[in-house]
Motif scaffolding. Structure first.
Motif, PDB file in Angstrom:
ATOM      1  N   LEU A  89     -52.393 -17.859 -43.074  1.00  0.00           N
ATOM      2  CA  LEU A  89     -51.701 -19.466 -43.776  1.00  0.00           C
ATOM      3  C   LEU A  89     -53.052 -19.986 -43.995  1.00  0.00           C
ATOM      4  CD1 LEU A  89     -48.979 -19.891 -41.654  1.00  0.00           C
ATOM      5  CD2 LEU A  89     -49.201 -19.041 -43.882  1.00  0.00           C
ATOM      6  N   ARG A 148     -45.149 -15.383 -47.010  1.00  0.00           N
ATOM      7  CA  ARG A 148     -45.947 -16.836 -47.649  1.00  0.00           C
ATOM      8  C   ARG A 148     -46.693 -16.556 -48.764  1.00  0.00           C
ATOM      9  NH1 ARG A 148     -44.964 -20.177 -43.266  1.00  0.00           N
ATOM     10  NH2 ARG A 148     -42.731 -20.696 -42.869  1.00  0.00           N
ATOM     11  N   ASP A 226     -38.344 -15.971 -45.645  1.00  0.00           N
ATOM     12  CA  ASP A 226     -39.041 -15.979 -47.424  1.00  0.00           C
ATOM     13  C   ASP A 226     -38.780 -14.273 -47.720  1.00  0.00           C
ATOM     14  OD1 ASP A 226     -39.833 -18.699 -46.510  1.00  0.00           O
ATOM     15  OD2 ASP A 226     -42.360 -17.547 -45.956  1.00  0.00           O
TER      16      ASP A 226
END
Length: 442
Positions: A89, A148, A226
């Motif tokens: 991230l 992600r 997601d």
């Protein structure tokens, strides 16, 4: 009309006695000034160096094959896959997609080489397994990191090559073995519509807990959200629909079993402890109750998270020797830990940033200057030492006035998981005031 009703109606009139544009102008101006103060602090020599050295301590330690040692001090051996959840991230915020892919590849290849269907606790430097304990929250961290990254850069060969493997990891985490729900086959009291973590590595009591904890639910929920999007673009609508249904069940489980009443307001509960029946709520506060911030997913309305942080700031936040600090853990009996945790501070930063809480941001940045001052890179955590107080000691409010001579001690500076989460939060804070997520080198 009753007096209280009249007063209730009158208050808004008092508030709006000034022109509305005047109020907005004043609020906006204060916010802008506050943001400029934060920007100046982030541009100070202290913070430019601390962020830079911490950021590059993470970037530089990753090998070319993606292996990322957890510790610089030797406090932990091997690579912890849960750290990938934060590290990727961070790299996404900095636009370093190839490095993020390499880090995830190392984990997926390690699973292939060891014929594993789940993600173990610790990996070794040659795609070997150092600790095969299964921590489902760490497992979900990796799935979410993969998802992600896929959503951030669009469909590409890496996604196509690894989709089936990661889809299997997602299905494993939400199988009936762990996601205890009775939606399709009846309902038992032992099925709270939550994911059970049989080895939740908690700072509370420094042990593993068998629990339905908020951290696990937050990361599984985020990963399901997601992954459902990616399933659609991979031409797998059946799986996408199944995961969407599971999300609804999980949200229901969080609402019914992981929210509680703290001082008259509805907040998150930390854990539900299995007891052979419907489970026992554990209504602590601390870094675990900030989990939705890290995951970027909330199973219930945002107000619950806002309430949780408000209660933490009111009841758990401590003030001593010119420093305002949030204990790692608050216990149901009102006691709290003599420690602060690196990732929890990062999650506080990100929440305060998102809510434009300038006051809290300033308190946190000031605290870090004091606590971490003798270390060039960020800490795993710290505690107050002296006056017969030591690490992991549980404190009560009556202890704070007695801790006049205590000093902050830092542990495992550069710790992978803790520093990655802090850098992630700092990257987002820097970007919010117009600075780059990727710092210059010192």
């Amino acid at each position: 009309m009753k007096y209280k009703q009249f007063l209730f109606l009158l208050l808004p009139l008092i508030w709006f006695s000034q022109p509305l544009h005047s109020q907005i102008e004043k609020t906006g101006t204060a916010s802008k000034v506050g943001r400029e103060d934060i920007k100046k602090e982030l541009q100070s020599d202290y913070y430019e160096r601390l962020y830079s050295k911490t950021y590059y301590s993470l970037i530089d330690r990753m090998r070319g094959d993606g292996y990322l040692p957890e510790s610089l001090t030797g406090a932990y051996s091997g690579m912890f896959p849960r750290t990938t959840g934060a590290y990727v991230l961070l790299l996404i915020e900095a636009g370093q997609y190839d490095a993020a892919e390499q880090n995830i590849r190392y984990i997926l290849k390690s699973l292939e080489n060891n014929d594993m269907e789940r993600i173990p606790r610790v990996l070794g430097p040659d795609y070997n397994i150092e600790d095969d304990q299964f921590q489902i929250d760490g497992h979900a961290h990796v799935v979410l990191a993969w998802a992600r990254l896929a959503l951030a850069r669009g469909r590409n060969p890496f996604e196509n090559q690894t989709w089936k493997q990661v889809r299997a990891l997602m299905k494993f985490a939400t199988s009936r073995a762990f996601f205890l729900h009775g939606h399709w086959y009846g309902h038992w009291s032992i099925e709270p519509n939550l994911v059970r973590n049989t080895a939740f590595e908690h700072s509370k009591d420094a042990r593993m807990w068998d629990a339905f904890d908020l951290l696990t639910q937050s990361f599984v929920g985020a990963a399901l959200t997601d992954m459902a999007q990616i399933a659609e673009r991979q031409g797998d609508p059946k799986t996408a629909e199944h995961w969407t249904q599971q999300l609804k069940l999980l949200s229901d489980g969080i609402r019914k079993n992981l929210t509680t009443d703290h001082y008259g307001t509805t907040t998150y509960s930390e854990m539900l402890i299995p007891d052979g029946d419907a489970g026992v709520p554990y209504n602590g506060l601390g870094w675990v109750t900030l989990s939705p911030v890290a995951a970027g997913w909330e199973g219930v309305e945002h107000q619950i998270l806002k309430n949780t942080v408000a209660v933490m700031n009111e009841k758990l936040l401590k003030h001593s020797n010119g420093v305002t600090w949030m204990p790692t853990d608050g216990y149901p009996d009102g006691s709290f830990s003599n420690e602060i945790i690196g990732k929890g501070i990062g999650w506080e930063i990100d929440f305060a940033n998102s809510e434009n809480d300038i006051k809290r941001l300033k308190e946190i940045l000031h605290m870090i200057r004091i606590v971490n001052t003798d270390h060039p890179i960020y800490m795993e955590g710290a505690w107050l030492q002296g006056d017969n107080y030591s690490q992991n000691k549980r404190l009560h409010e009556t202890d704070i006035p007695k801790m006049k001579s205590t000093v902050w001690k830092v542990k495992d500076a550069g710790n992978g998981e803790q520093t990655a989460w802090w850098c992630w939060a700092m990257a987002r804070l820097r970007k919010s005031v117009g600075l780059s997520a990727q710092p210059k080198r010192f």
